[in-house]
Design an enzyme around this catalytic site. Structure first.
Site, short mmCIF file in Angstrom:
data_model
loop_
_atom_site.label_atom_id
_atom_site.label_comp_id
_atom_site.label_asym_id
_atom_site.label_seq_id
_atom_site.Cartn_x
_atom_site.Cartn_y
_atom_site.Cartn_z
N ALA A 66 -38.75 3.71 -15.12
CA ALA A 66 -39.02 2.56 -14.03
C ALA A 66 -39.21 1.30 -15.14
O ALA A 66 -39.53 1.40 -16.30
CB ALA A 66 -40.28 2.55 -13.21
N GLY A 112 -39.33 7.77 -13.41
CA GLY A 112 -38.67 7.56 -12.12
C GLY A 112 -37.22 7.85 -12.23
O GLY A 112 -36.77 8.28 -11.02
N GLU A 115 -37.53 11.47 -11.28
CA GLU A 115 -38.19 11.50 -9.89
C GLU A 115 -36.84 11.01 -9.06
O GLU A 115 -36.68 12.08 -7.93
CB GLU A 115 -39.09 10.54 -9.49
CG GLU A 115 -40.63 10.85 -10.20
CD GLU A 115 -41.50 9.92 -10.02
OE1 GLU A 115 -42.65 10.24 -9.47
OE2 GLU A 115 -41.20 8.76 -10.64
N GLU A 135 -45.60 9.55 -17.56
CA GLU A 135 -46.58 8.31 -16.82
C GLU A 135 -47.76 8.29 -17.48
O GLU A 135 -48.58 7.28 -17.64
CB GLU A 135 -46.37 8.30 -15.43
CG GLU A 135 -45.29 7.87 -14.81
CD GLU A 135 -44.06 8.94 -14.45
OE1 GLU A 135 -43.11 8.80 -13.79
OE2 GLU A 135 -44.20 10.06 -15.16
#
Length: 260
Positions: A66, A112, A115, A135
């Site tokens: 992200a 992300g 994910e 993360e």
């Protein structure tokens, strides 16, 4: 439809969505998430599209994570809202599409990015790919479904280790763990994705959509996956695709499915 952060093409029933932020290693920002939602929504409505391939531009990254600069100063409520909106508009949205989505992981798929790949219906990877959820090294946890989908794919213990260590898997390690289905040289990645998509397209799109729903039901709290399977199995008998498929089998010819 023109986008700033992604590219879309469609040919012979196969759509390719390419995340195109190479200077940011294709990192997901809010604008890219919104554009991806819009692209997938449009492709789901396009009856000519029978399979979707999702990949990243160039050869370094699928999605490197992200865009941290967007949320580094967020409050508790803003962080929760970021995760909730992202899950609803993209990650859960992709997982529940009736059109199959293949993630062609062409490099780093971190945070992300992994994910997003896990939200796709299955994954293939180039041999230079690296995957992980780092993360906790930033003092946060995965927020786009990573703590839920990774254990489903690799098992609780392996997921615990990967998330707690913020470690990365090589493409071959990811294949061994069950995170990806195939590993090929990068030059062959999209060729393989298209080959698999073509095999999917030989079958009933309506039945595939119902199968996706039934498979996903097994992983949803409070949902009886067996009951969804029974319902969707029964509903299949009322479709033109069922009549065409069984008729073609009995007549010893190839079926021509219309998705109706």
């Amino acid at each position: 439809m023109n986008f700033e952060n992604i590219l879309t093409t469609s040919e012979n029933g196969i759509a390719t969505v390419t995340i195109n932020r190479p200077t940011k290693l294709n990192a997901l920002n809010k604008a890219t998430i919104q554009e991806l939602h819009m692209a997938f929504e449009a492709l789901e409505k396009d009856e000519k599209v029978r399979a979707i391939i999702l990949t990243g531009s160039e050869n370094k990254a699928f999605v490197a994570g992200a865009d941290i600069s967007e949320f580094a100063d967020f409050s508790v409520s803003e962080g929760a809202e970021l995760a909730a909106k992202g899950q609803a508009s993209l990650f859960d949205f992709v997982e529940n599409l009736k059109t199959p989505v293949i993630a062609a992981v062409n490099g780093f798929a971190l945070g992300g990015g992994l994910e997003l790949a896990m939200a796709c219906h299955f994954r293939i990877a180039s041999d230079n790919a690296k995957m992980g959820l780092p993360e906790v090294s930033l003092g946060v946890i995965p927020g786009y479904g990573g703590t839920q989908r990774l254990p489903q794919l690799v098992g609780k213990g392996k997921a615990m280790e990967l998330i707690m260590t913020a470690g990365m898997l090589s493409a071959e390690e990811a294949k061994t763990a069950g995170l990806v289905n195939h590993v090929v040289p990068q030059a062959e990645l999209l060729e393989l994705a298209n080959s698999i998509a073509q095999k999917i397209m030989r079958n009933s799109p309506l039945a595939i959509g119902k199968a996706i729903e039934a498979i996903n039901a097994n992983f949803k709290d409070g949902v009886d996956g067996y009951a969804i399977e029974i319902k969707n199995f029964g509903e299949s008998f009322g479709t033109e695709d069922f009549k065409e498929g069984t008729g073609a089998f009995l007549e010893k010819r190839k079926p021509v499915f219309t998705g109706k």
